[in-house]
Design a protein around this motif. Structure first.
Motif, short mmCIF file in Angstrom:
data_model
loop_
_atom_site.label_atom_id
_atom_site.label_comp_id
_atom_site.label_asym_id
_atom_site.label_seq_id
_atom_site.Cartn_x
_atom_site.Cartn_y
_atom_site.Cartn_z
N LEU A 83 18.49 76.51 22.08
CA LEU A 83 18.44 74.97 22.86
C LEU A 83 20.10 74.70 23.27
CD1 LEU A 83 17.73 72.09 23.40
CD2 LEU A 83 18.08 71.61 21.20
N SER A 84 20.51 74.68 24.34
CA SER A 84 21.58 74.48 24.64
C SER A 84 21.90 73.15 25.57
CB SER A 84 22.25 75.45 25.45
OG SER A 84 21.24 75.82 26.89
N TYR A 85 23.30 72.74 25.36
CA TYR A 85 23.66 71.40 25.98
C TYR A 85 24.99 71.53 26.62
CZ TYR A 85 20.34 68.61 23.43
OH TYR A 85 18.91 68.01 22.81
N THR A 86 25.33 71.08 27.77
CA THR A 86 26.64 71.02 28.48
C THR A 86 26.88 69.55 28.87
OG1 THR A 86 25.97 73.27 29.31
CG2 THR A 86 27.90 71.81 30.37
N PHE A 87 28.04 68.95 28.33
CA PHE A 87 28.60 67.84 28.61
C PHE A 87 29.56 67.78 29.85
CE2 PHE A 87 27.40 65.44 24.82
CZ PHE A 87 27.20 64.33 25.18
N PHE A 88 29.37 66.71 30.83
CA PHE A 88 30.37 66.56 31.89
C PHE A 88 30.85 65.27 31.82
CE2 PHE A 88 26.77 69.21 33.03
CZ PHE A 88 27.21 70.18 33.92
N LYS A 89 32.01 65.14 32.45
CA LYS A 89 32.87 63.95 32.25
C LYS A 89 32.43 63.07 33.46
CE LYS A 89 37.46 62.25 32.67
NZ LYS A 89 39.05 62.42 32.95
N VAL A 90 32.17 61.70 33.04
CA VAL A 90 31.89 60.61 34.03
C VAL A 90 33.27 59.70 34.48
CG1 VAL A 90 30.45 58.63 34.17
CG2 VAL A 90 29.68 60.50 32.85
N ASP A 91 33.29 59.81 35.71
CA ASP A 91 34.38 59.08 36.33
C ASP A 91 34.36 57.57 35.92
OD1 ASP A 91 35.55 61.20 37.40
OD2 ASP A 91 34.73 60.79 39.46
N GLU A 92 35.32 56.73 35.31
CA GLU A 92 35.38 55.65 34.95
C GLU A 92 34.71 54.74 36.08
OE1 GLU A 92 36.44 54.22 31.68
OE2 GLU A 92 35.86 56.52 31.69
N ASP A 93 34.72 54.68 37.33
CA ASP A 93 34.19 53.88 38.16
C ASP A 93 32.64 54.28 38.47
OD1 ASP A 93 34.48 56.48 39.40
OD2 ASP A 93 35.39 55.61 41.23
#
Length: 231
Positions: A171-181
């Motif tokens: 089971l693998s996960y990848t996190f992405f950054k969310v732009d503040e807007d």
């Protein structure tokens, strides 16, 4: 062939692709579905009321290691790692695992994760009852949190001839950054939004007491009618 082409086309996508990927997983069951609590509860109840000795014997003899993997996008200033390298389970068991996320920057960052389960032939039997995938997670600068994932490995896996040689699942996960807007919510004080869980909202009845206690401590609600099994 076409399914493989679609999957390959999604590798390396950005945060903007997350809603599409979520819809794709829900529609196809690709990568392990987030199961409905009542469906899993019904299976647990059926196993208790109408036990299948042959199936139970096969499950008791079959051990599967569930490995955990993690990654973050290049522009994501978090560290994100599984709290445990792997767990050993028997088909038909429910299990709670954790990932630890740490915001290494000095300011609040919002992230969102996608997941995958391999091998594909075993993913159909891997049901995540609750997890943090697809939900925006906001951490304060320097904050570290444990993120739970509660999963159930369907005992029918042992009856599938194609899965006869499956002894390891990842089971693998990848996190992405969310732009503040683009973030859904931005607390005015820059505080954490708390760990958000994706799932039906309640854990199924009939899960082991130790798992239920850990899930409750992690913030995963237990069904009001749950008759939790003592161990």
């Amino acid at each position: 062939m076409y399914l493989g082409a679609v999957v390959l086309g999604m590798i390396g996508f950005s945060y903007a692709s997350v809603p599409l990927y979520r819809a794709f997983c829900q529609a196809t069951g690709y990568g392990g579905a987030v199961g409905k609590a009542h469906n899993i509860e019904a299976k647990l109840k059926a196993r208790e009321e109408q036990p299948n000795p042959s199936l139970e014997e096969k499950c008791a003899k079959r051990e599967i290691r569930v490995w955990f993997s993690s990654d973050v996008a290049d522009d994501m200033p978090w560290s994100f790692k599984p709290t445990q390298e792997y767990v050993t389970v028997h088909p038909g068991e429910s299990t709670l695992a954790f990932f630890t996320a740490h915001n290494k920057s000095a300011h609040a960052i919002t992230g969102v994760s996608t997941y995958n389960v391999v091998p594909d032939k075993a993913a159909y039997y891997f049901n995540k009852v609750q997890c943090f995938c697809f939900e925006e997670q906001r951490l304060r600068g320097g904050e570290e949190v444990d993120m739970p994932v509660f999963f159930y490995l369907d005992p029918e896996l042992v009856e599938d001839h194609n899965c006869r040689n499956v002894h390891d699942i990842t089971l693998s996960y990848t996190f992405f950054k969310v732009d503040e807007d683009e973030a859904d919510s931005k607390p005015a004080d820059g505080s954490s939004s708390g760990v958000k869980l994706h799932g039906p909202g309640e854990l199924p009845a009939g899960i082991p007491a130790a798992v239920a206690a850990a899930a409750a401590a992690a913030g995963a609600p237990l069904a009001q009618s749950a008759a939790v099994k003592a161990q």
